[in-house]
Design a protein around this motif. Structure first.
Motif, short mmCIF file in Angstrom:
data_model
loop_
_atom_site.label_atom_id
_atom_site.label_comp_id
_atom_site.label_asym_id
_atom_site.label_seq_id
_atom_site.Cartn_x
_atom_site.Cartn_y
_atom_site.Cartn_z
N UNK A 127 -15.46 -17.37 -5.96
CA UNK A 127 -14.64 -17.94 -4.88
C UNK A 127 -14.79 -17.08 -3.64
N UNK A 128 -14.45 -17.69 -2.51
CA UNK A 128 -14.48 -16.92 -1.25
C UNK A 128 -13.49 -15.77 -1.32
N UNK A 129 -13.85 -14.66 -0.76
CA UNK A 129 -12.95 -13.51 -0.67
C UNK A 129 -13.07 -12.54 -1.83
N UNK A 130 -13.83 -12.91 -2.87
CA UNK A 130 -13.95 -12.00 -4.01
C UNK A 130 -14.80 -10.78 -3.63
N UNK A 131 -14.48 -9.66 -4.27
CA UNK A 131 -15.14 -8.40 -3.92
C UNK A 131 -16.54 -8.32 -4.50
N UNK A 132 -17.42 -7.64 -3.77
CA UNK A 132 -18.80 -7.42 -4.22
C UNK A 132 -19.04 -5.91 -4.23
N UNK A 133 -19.58 -5.41 -5.35
CA UNK A 133 -19.83 -3.96 -5.47
C UNK A 133 -21.26 -3.72 -5.92
N UNK A 134 -21.76 -2.54 -5.61
CA UNK A 134 -23.08 -2.11 -6.09
C UNK A 134 -22.87 -0.75 -6.74
N UNK A 135 -22.95 -0.70 -8.05
CA UNK A 135 -22.63 0.54 -8.75
C UNK A 135 -21.17 0.87 -8.51
N UNK A 136 -20.91 2.06 -8.02
CA UNK A 136 -19.53 2.49 -7.76
C UNK A 136 -19.08 2.15 -6.35
N UNK A 137 -19.95 1.56 -5.56
CA UNK A 137 -19.69 1.43 -4.12
C UNK A 137 -19.25 0.01 -3.77
N UNK A 138 -18.21 -0.07 -2.95
CA UNK A 138 -17.73 -1.36 -2.45
C UNK A 138 -18.67 -1.84 -1.34
N UNK A 139 -19.13 -3.09 -1.44
CA UNK A 139 -20.11 -3.61 -0.48
C UNK A 139 -19.44 -4.55 0.53
N UNK A 140 -18.61 -5.47 0.03
CA UNK A 140 -17.99 -6.44 0.93
C UNK A 140 -17.34 -7.55 0.13
N UNK A 141 -17.18 -8.70 0.77
CA UNK A 141 -16.52 -9.82 0.09
C UNK A 141 -17.34 -11.10 0.27
N UNK A 142 -17.16 -12.02 -0.67
CA UNK A 142 -17.87 -13.31 -0.59
C UNK A 142 -17.32 -14.08 0.60
N UNK A 143 -18.21 -14.49 1.49
CA UNK A 143 -17.77 -15.21 2.68
C UNK A 143 -18.00 -16.72 2.55
N UNK A 144 -19.12 -17.06 1.94
CA UNK A 144 -19.48 -18.49 1.94
C UNK A 144 -20.29 -18.82 0.69
N UNK A 145 -20.05 -19.99 0.14
CA UNK A 145 -20.89 -20.50 -0.95
C UNK A 145 -21.50 -21.78 -0.39
N UNK A 146 -22.72 -21.68 0.20
CA UNK A 146 -23.25 -22.78 1.02
C UNK A 146 -23.26 -24.14 0.33
N UNK A 147 -23.50 -24.16 -0.97
CA UNK A 147 -23.61 -25.45 -1.65
C UNK A 147 -22.27 -26.19 -1.65
N UNK A 148 -21.18 -25.47 -1.45
CA UNK A 148 -19.86 -26.11 -1.43
C UNK A 148 -19.44 -26.49 -0.01
N UNK A 149 -20.25 -26.11 0.97
CA UNK A 149 -19.95 -26.48 2.35
C UNK A 149 -20.44 -27.91 2.61
N UNK A 150 -19.78 -28.63 3.52
CA UNK A 150 -20.27 -29.99 3.80
C UNK A 150 -21.68 -29.94 4.37
N UNK A 151 -22.54 -30.85 3.87
CA UNK A 151 -23.95 -30.87 4.27
C UNK A 151 -24.20 -32.08 5.16
N UNK A 152 -24.65 -31.82 6.36
CA UNK A 152 -24.89 -32.92 7.29
C UNK A 152 -26.29 -32.83 7.87
N UNK A 153 -26.91 -33.97 8.01
CA UNK A 153 -28.22 -34.02 8.66
C UNK A 153 -28.24 -35.25 9.56
N UNK A 154 -28.00 -35.03 10.84
CA UNK A 154 -28.00 -36.15 11.80
C UNK A 154 -29.05 -35.87 12.86
#
Lengths: 513, 188
Positions: A127-154
């Motif tokens: 889900x958006x906002x979940x924490x992301x880590x690499x080993x012992x280090x905090x990296x950031x948070x999930x910002x976007x899951x593109x496949x769940x975003x509305x997809x438009x092609x006009x």
């Protein structure tokens, strides 16, 4: 009169072509590529240039079959070590109620350096906002899951016409396993943090996020510190779950870096000031390979990868055998070659070209009937790399970050330049593996984050030592690098992960894009 | 139609020159850290040489066509962007044509001058395009390979010098390349 008109026409065309060559326009470039297809057929005349290639062993790709098998095994062991290195060692682990989802850094978004895209093994629980880590280090948070975003092609009228002519393509739907992460380096990112009470010094809470740029280094910025009297200490994430309903609370206890202070001299605009920052434990720009997304739920609290889970770098789909049509470039400062296949079989710019598991180069440009390959010894060729001790293939690899090729030296070895980034832990790593000698014999491998180049391709063997001075640069000569005259393979299809992370199943739809 | 065939023959000659240049370039090397690049730079720019010799011999109204044909052939042997090759070849051809306006290219030093300045123009231009594109890619994060530096200009000058020195030696042969009679200059 006719001559004058011709001259004027010539200068006009030259000026127009000059403009387009300095400011490339996609459709124009495609038209030029299409127009040059008949002319490029004559490129076969360049085949004698392959006489100089080193492919004289006659043992097939990657040297002898035994050597190839050994290198493939080393690549698999490297992958296993990387997967293991994503799990924490200092932070209490596993965390109750947290299920880690492994993900490989796919392509670092260089335009926005504070975002990375991940290919995860199981996007379902993320889900958006979940924490992301690499080993012992905090990296950031999930910002976007593109496949769940509305997809438009006009498409507009012009776009429709271009598509009909084959000069433009509709946007590709995002892959379902793609996740965008906003790193803690982003100017708007914030996370609660603290320094623990040590040696009678009280605990100090603060907010960390964004970057503090100094002349010779980059720190994570510190905001609203509880006390100005703490000068050192290890900074960890601190979001009290009871007080803050934040996904960062699952990352509480993960490391951010070491607190530092510095005095910045006065300038014309700003007075002399004291700066507080966090010296990061990671090279956020080029040092990220494998991470964990901390999701809430019940399940296995660890990843625990096994050797049987690993799919070899060449066993994944999307490789195609190719031949070099010619070798060399008319520009003396470049080192390139030309492949005998191009877009017609799905070869795209950026694709890796390999000799066995050894990286030979990357496709810099592809047209309908061929592709130009920038070889590893092309000066300026950039590659993210990992170092693995030659004598200990199971050890945690050192993340080197970006290497830049300087070309070939007089002995035919490719030389690369390495400048350790802020946050690189190379000193400790070299000390641990050098047994006091200050120098480690290593194998260099490709890391994550390059489009259409999988992790775990061999760059060569070299001797690694720490640069002489902080911020200095080390030049390394590679032995056993890829041979452009050997039997080659090129990576076709998408930028999808070359292999599944930790035994997950994401083989499907390779090349569907 | 015969004219078109002659242009095809010219394309073939330029391509052969390019293949020979590529063969020499890929095999060239030298001692030291910069040896390979210096070795490559010591190979004369044969494609420009053929172009300049053709401009000196053939009808002046065909200068642009000859340059475009040369660019098409050259694009098959280099990683440089096609439009950069087109503009470089046109500039090289137009420089030679400008020299020819004032003096027939019948003296050794004039031939050297035309070939050297043509090679210098095209080399410098391709270097500038590499530098500009490289710096743009670093800002925008686009995919970019190769990283020319300012000191690579020395390589361009070296190639131009070698081309200028070789020009008087090979000019008689290039001036008699068969199959181009239909493109030869008409009476003054």
């Amino acid at each position: 009169m006719a001559t004058m008109r011709t001259r004027r026409l010539g200068w006009t065309i030259a000026a127009g072509a000059a403009l387009v060559s300095l400011r490339p326009v996609g459709p124009f470039e495609r038209v030029a590529d299409l127009a040059l297809v008949p002319a490029r057929v004559i490129g076969v005349l360049g085949a004698p240039s392959l006489l100089w290639a080193r492919g004289d062993t006659g043992e097939g790709a990657g040297g002898s079959p035994d050597a190839l098998a050994a290198e493939r095994e080393l690549s698999a062991q490297l992958e296993l070590a990387i997967l293991r290195s994503a799990e924490p060692t200092e932070v209490p682990w596993p965390i109750r109620g947290v299920v880690p989802i492994p993900g490989e850094v796919d392509v670092s978004e260089k335009v926005n350096r504070d975002r990375i895209s991940l290919r995860v093994s199981d996007p379902g629980p993320i889900e958006r906002g979940q924490a992301v880590v690499a080993g012992d280090v905090f990296v950031g948070t999930v910002e976007k899951i593109p496949v769940r975003e509305p997809y438009r092609d006009r498409p507009g009228l012009l776009e429709k016409i271009l598509r009909r002519m084959g000069l433009s393509s509709p946007p590709v739907p995002p892959p379902r396993d793609l996740v965008i992460v906003r790193m803690i380096t982003d100017p708007s990112a914030r996370v609660g943090a603290r320094i623990q009470e040590i040696d009678g010094q009280p605990e100090c809470r603060m907010v960390v996020g964004g970057l503090e740029r100094l002349d010779d280094r980059v720190w994570l910025a510190v905001h609203n510190p509880e006390s100005q009297n703490r000068f050192t200490g290890r900074v960890v994430v601190h979001e009290a779950a009871a007080a803050v309903d934040s996904a960062d609370s699952t990352a509480s206890g993960f490391l951010l870096g070491d607190l530092r202070r510095a005095t910045v001299a006065a300038t014309e605009r700003t007075p002399r000031r004291q700066v507080m920052g966090v010296d990061p434990l990671l090279d956020f720009e080029a040092g990220l390979n494998q991470v964990l997304v901390l999701t809430a739920g019940r399940g296995r609290g660890t990843v625990d990868p096994r050797r049987s889970d690993i799919v070899g770098v060449l066993e994944s789909t999307g490789w195609r055998h190719v031949d070099m049509a010619s070798l060399g470039d008319l520009c003396p400062w470049r080192s390139t070659g030309r492949l005998d296949v191009g877009r017609n079989v799905g070869v795209r710019a950026g694709a890796a070209v390999v000799d066995g598991v050894r990286l030979v180069g990357r496709v810099s440009r592809s047209d309908q009937i061929g592709a130009t390959v920038a070889l590893l010894d092309d000066p300026g060729f950039r590659v993210t790399a990992l170092a693995q001790p030659a004598g200990d293939p199971g050890a945690t690899p050192l993340v080197l970050g970006e290497l830049v090729s300087s070309g070939c030296n007089g002995r035919g070895q490719v030389t690369v330049r390495w400048r350790p980034a802020s946050g690189s832990r190379y000193g400790e790593w070299i000390e641990r593996h050098s047994e006091g000698g200050g120098e480690v014999e290593v194998l260099l491998w490709t890391g994550s984050g390059m489009r259409r180049v999988p992790r775990g391709l061999l760059l060569g063997r070299t001797s690694l030592q720490a640069p002489g001075e902080p911020g200095g640069e080390l030049v390394m000569a590679l032995e056993g690098s890829g041979d452009p005259g050997a039997k080659l393979q090129v990576r076709t299809g998408s930028s999808r992960l070359a292999r599944p992370a930790s035994g997950s199943v994401i083989h499907a739809a390779e090349g569907a894009r | 139609m015969k004219r078109f065939t002659s242009l095809g023959v010219f394309f073939l000659w330029v391509s052969v020159a390019g293949a020979l240049q590529l063969l020499l370039t890929s095999g060239a090397s030298g001692p030291g850290e910069d040896g390979p690049a210096l070795g490559r730079a010591c190979v004369p720019d044969l494609m420009t040489l053929v172009l300049v010799a053709a401009v000196g011999r053939l009808d002046r109204r065909d200068v642009v066509t000859l340059a475009l044909v040369t660019a098409a052939a050259r694009a098959a042997y280099t990683a440089a962007p096609p439009f950069a090759v087109v503009s470089g070849c046109l500039v090289a051809a137009l420089i030679a044509d400008t020299l020819r306006r004032f003096a027939d290219l019948d003296r050794a030093w004039l031939r050297s001058c035309a070939a050297g300045s043509g090679a210098l123009a095209i080399g410098t231009w391709l270097l500038v395009v590499d530098l500009v594109r490289g710096s743009q890619a670093r800002v925008t994060g686009g995919l970019s390979f190769g990283q020319a530096s300012d000191r690579d200009f020395a390589l361009v000058v070296l190639t131009a010098t070698v081309t200028a020195l070789v020009a008087p030696l090979v000019w008689p042969a290039l001036h008699r390349l068969p199959g181009l009679r239909r493109l030869e200059r008409r009476a003054f």
